[in-house]
Design a protein around this motif. Structure first.
Motif, PDB file in Angstrom:
ATOM      1  N   ARG A  45       0.838  -1.204   0.000  1.00  0.00           N
ATOM      2  CA  ARG A  45       0.000   0.000   0.000  1.00  0.00           C
ATOM      3  C   ARG A  45       0.875   1.257   0.000  1.00  0.00           C
ATOM      4  NH1 ARG A  45      -5.413  -0.548   1.780  1.00  0.00           N
ATOM      5  NH2 ARG A  45      -5.340   1.506   2.761  1.00  0.00           N
ATOM      6  N   CYS A  69       1.964   2.501  -3.508  1.00  0.00           N
ATOM      7  CA  CYS A  69       0.951   3.285  -4.234  1.00  0.00           C
ATOM      8  C   CYS A  69       0.788   4.652  -3.582  1.00  0.00           C
ATOM      9  CB  CYS A  69      -0.382   2.545  -4.225  1.00  0.00           C
ATOM     10  SG  CYS A  69      -0.269   0.914  -4.967  1.00  0.00           S
ATOM     11  N   ILE A 102      -4.743   6.810   2.695  1.00  0.00           N
ATOM     12  CA  ILE A 102      -4.440   5.366   2.779  1.00  0.00           C
ATOM     13  C   ILE A 102      -4.471   4.850   4.213  1.00  0.00           C
ATOM     14  CG2 ILE A 102      -3.186   5.096   0.607  1.00  0.00           C
ATOM     15  CD1 ILE A 102      -0.596   5.214   2.261  1.00  0.00           C
ATOM     16  N   CYS A 145      -3.941  -2.354  -2.390  1.00  0.00           N
ATOM     17  CA  CYS A 145      -4.569  -1.532  -3.433  1.00  0.00           C
ATOM     18  C   CYS A 145      -4.796  -2.340  -4.702  1.00  0.00           C
ATOM     19  CB  CYS A 145      -3.704  -0.338  -3.773  1.00  0.00           C
ATOM     20  SG  CYS A 145      -3.124   0.579  -2.354  1.00  0.00           S
TER      21      CYS A 145
END
Lengths: 272, 147, 397
Positions: free
Chosen positions: B104, B107, B127, B136
């Motif tokens: 994660r 991203c 996030i 993700c």
């Protein structure tokens, strides 16, 4: 066995020979500065073009180049991919205090103070430390060598180990640099460092090994938003000239008159 | 002229000549050719290894991904932006496998919420809040991400 | 290499924002030593020249000591610079392909000019007759060395001595501007860096020059007292007082110039003012305490007092000795504040890095102490090899 006379003779010959060699070298050294005057006549016909006809250097064919950078602050999302890829491409030490390019995050707060950060040059991504209600304005500023045409680092190099190449890139001669660090002091943008293993000055080469093979510099290549542009300032159709035409651009620290060729769109006054 | 002076002048001339002779041999050959530097240094700088290869080389083999990517919002992003330098991979694809970052945080380098990111440039997501138990890439195909 | 512990530690101590490459302070204590030692050379030489050119007779006992001290320190002056280089074996390139726009490159020639054309010549003219005499008295290797040093000029007639003196005088006259050039130039190396507002100042060469004179005079004062003590001779009080007076005047000039520089900076309050005012508070110990208070105010107060009232010889001797050490330390910290202080703040003007001197290693404390001690060893050798007190006096009446 040699006689006394022979010995004297050979010594005399040696003396004469060594004096002749020494004299020749000394004479040629004094005459050397005048060489260019003697050659100038023949080169006169090509006065308005730069004369570079050495097969050793590939750029001789296209000396019409004058490389530069254009960074769009409005497009930069501070992901740090450029800084990370640059380190891989150019064997920059991985430690968080050696960078050829890095990303700074500027945050202007409502109380008028400024917070700037660049943890590990932004390679691991940036987080916003200021709570959003306190933020007046925030933006990323990618930094790298400005490839100045009146470069203060080149000016101070005592031996000529760093120079502006004929196509406008500030380069370091790894085999000639003595590692004195004067250029590190002279760079107003903090773009140089002394390589910890090589013990010489190191900096962005505008990926000289790529641009001469028709590729983009690594940071431009990997930027996901196209915030970085690179191109030939002497080519009206190049990306960089287009970028400069479409945006109002500024350079960093213009009062220092470094002739910077790194142009920023959306550069805020606070950025140094 | 006093003897002291003539002797000193001789010593100095010898010294200066010696200096010039030494200099003759120690100045590199291509120095002063284009300016106050070794012209060969240009070649040295050119000769470095290219590690981030031309993106066209990726598309040459990975046509499927290329055609998937071309219609999505990531279409302008170089493959190596996420997968890292490809120079070893093109030499021997079976031996040198490129990275496929799926965390994660990866991203988040681009898409996490940050006031410094312009909203019109990039889609952002908190996030720390958004669907935290999953990666993700489980919902969004990175080669053709949908909102 | 490969040990970055110190830098990682420095990373945690960064105050504000610095450009990432600025964490490592590139010019460390060795570069502090370089202008310091060069300054001692220029200062000591200028004191020697005063004796000769302006005929200040009271300074006579220190003449040879100043010359030899200048020479001993000049031998070492470039060593801290060279040993600090990343590629020390390439240092010759500075002489082979000097980049004419670089202050550092030209320094090589200024240095060589000063060493070869001024200092060595002056010493040679001063000692030539003695070389001849010693080459007759001594035996073995020493005899040969002295003989070579005469360069074959064996004449000891009063006429030849007169020529020596005349030529030596000319060299001294050339030498004074050369000494000014030498140290003014070191100031220019820093003063010409436009990227650094702490350095970039037209006054920098002049400040360096006057602080060089201050430190050189203090050095000669110190050496004269030590050498006289070791030789169990009597100190010439007139000489001490004269040096003290000179030190007082030049110290005032030096302090005025440095204050002017700072006041100008503060009043002008340009874009770098905020960071520089913070820097001054960061340099409290080395700037306020060591340089200004210990190195300037206290010596000035005592020397100033001596201009009006002269206490007993014993007290004056002790005071001069302490002052010479205070001034020497003070000027060292002046160099420190310039070199280290100028790199502590970021050129973004937004923060500070830190510097902690290491003990060992190329840039460590031990290395710098070595470069401080070596000139004294050279000087000891020179005093043995060229003893000023054994010089012949062939005066031409």
């Amino acid at each position: 066995m040699k006689t006394e006379k022979d010995k004297n003779n050979s010594r005399r010959e040696f003396l004469i020979a060594s004096t002749a060699i020494t004299g020749g070298i000394v004479l040629s050294t004094f005459l050397n500065p005048f060489k260019s005057i003697a050659e100038a006549k023949s080169a006169d016909s090509t006065k308005d073009t730069i004369k570079l006809n050495d097969k050793n250097v590939s750029l001789a064919k296209d000396a019409e180049k004058w490389w530069g950078f254009g960074f769009d602050i409005e497009k930069c999302i501070g992901c740090g991919t450029c800084a990370k890829a640059c380190k891989e491409e150019n064997n920059v030490p991985k430690e968080p205090f050696f960078f050829r390019t890095w990303i700074e995050q500027y945050t202007e707060k409502n109380d008028g103070t400024l917070k700037v950060q660049s943890p590990n040059g932004g390679i691991d991504g940036q987080t916003q430390a200021v709570p959003s209600e306190d933020i007046f304005k925030s933006y990323f500023v990618p930094k790298t060598c400005n490839h100045c045409s009146k470069s203060p680092c080149v000016q101070v190099c005592p031996v000529g180990a760093t120079f502006v190449s004929p196509d406008g890139v500030v380069l370091v001669d790894e085999k000639y640099c003595i590692g004195c660090g004067y250029c590190v002091q002279a760079c107003p943008y903090g773009c140089r460092y002394i390589h910890p293993e090589k013990e010489i000055a190191d900096k962005c080469t505008l990926c000289y090994h790529r641009i001469n093979k028709g590729l983009q510099p690594t940071c431009v290549e990997v930027c996901p938003t196209g915030a970085r542009t690179h191109g030939n300032l002497r080519d009206k159709k190049s990306d960089l000239v287009k970028f400069l035409k479409e945006h109002n651009c500024h350079v960093l620290k213009p009062h220092l008159n470094t002739g910077s060729k790194l142009f920023y769109n959306g550069l805020s006054e606070e950025v140094r | 002229m006093p003897k002291q002076l003539t002797r000193l002048i001789i010593v100095f001339l010898i010294f200066i000549s010696l200096f010039l002779v030494v200099r003759h041999f120690l100045v590199p050959e291509s120095f002063y050719k284009f300016g106050h530097y070794r012209a060969d240094a240009l070649k040295d700088n050119e000769d470095h290894q290219v590690k981030y290869i031309d993106a066209a080389m990726c598309s040459a083999c990975h046509t499927d991904i290329d055609s998937l990517k071309v219609s999505g919002p990531h279409k302008n992003i170089n493959c190596q932006t996420c997968h890292g330098p490809g120079y070893l991979h093109v030499e021997d694809p079976s031996k040198n496998v490129l990275i496929k970052p799926t965390e994660r945080a990866f991203c988040g380098k681009c898409h996490s919420l940050n006031a410094a990111r312009a909203c019109n440039i990039i889609k952002q997501q908190d996030i720390a809040q958004h669907n935290i138990d999953n990666k993700c890439v489980e919902c969004h195909n990175p080669h053709q991400p949908q909102p | 290499m490969g040990n970055f512990d110190q830098l990682y530690q420095a990373l945690t101590k960064v105050d504000g924002f610095i450009y990432p490459n600025e964490l490592e302070l590139r010019w460390s204590v060795l570069i502090t030593l370089y202008p310091y030692i060069t300054g001692l050379v220029a200062g000591a030489f200028i004191l020697a020249s005063l004796n000769r050119v302006f005929n200040v007779k009271a300074l006579k006992p220190t003449y040879e000591i100043s010359l030899l001290a200048a020479f001993a320190f000049l031998c070492v002056a470039t060593m801290p610079l060279i040993s600090h280089l990343g590629q020390p074996q390439r240092f010759y390139e500075i002489m082979m392909t000097p980049h004419l726009t670089s202050a550092m490159a030209i320094f090589g020639f200024v240095y060589l000019w000063y060493l070869m054309a001024v200092l060595l010549l002056e010493i040679w003219f001063d000692y030539r007759v003695d070389f001849v005499i010693w080459s007759r008295e001594k035996k073995g290797l020493l005899k040969l060395v002295y003989k070579i040093l005469t360069l074959g000029v064996m004449d000891t007639s009063p006429k030849s001595v007169r020529t020596d003196n005349k030529l030596g005088y000319i060299i001294t006259v050339i030498g004074i501007p050369s000494a000014f050039l030498l140290h003014g130039y070191v100031g220019f190396i820093f003063g010409s860096v436009k990227a650094n507002p702490w350095w970039s100042s037209v006054l920098m060469p002049i400040i360096f020059l006057f602080s060089a004179m201050v430190s050189g005079i203090a050095l000669v004062l110190f050496l004269y007292m030590i050498i006289t003590y070791i030789r169990k001779q009597k100190l010439d009080m007139l000489c001490l007082d004269t040096i003290g007076k000179l030190l007082f005047y030049i110290l005032i000039l030096d302090f005025t110039l440095e204050s002017l520089d700072q006041i100008h900076r503060i009043y002008e309050a340009g874009e770098s003012f905020d960071i520089i005012s913070l820097l001054m508070s960061k340099l409290f110990f080395s700037l306020t305490i060591m340089q200004v208070l210990m190195g300037t105010f206290i010596p000035l107060a005592i020397l100033g007092f001596f201009q009006f009232h002269k206490p007993k010889e014993k007290i004056r001797k002790a005071a001069y000795f302490i002052i010479s050490i205070l001034v020497l330390v003070g000027i060292f910290f002046m160099r420190w504040n310039v070199v280290i202080g100028g790199q502590l703040f970021s050129k973004s003007f937004l923060g500070f890095t830190t510097y902690k001197i290491g003990l060992i290693g190329r840039e460590g404390l031990i290395m710098s102490i070595v470069w401080i001690i070596v000139p004294f060893i050279i000087l000891t050798f020179l005093l043995w090899f060229l003893p000023p007190w054994k010089k012949a006096h062939i005066e031409d009446k």
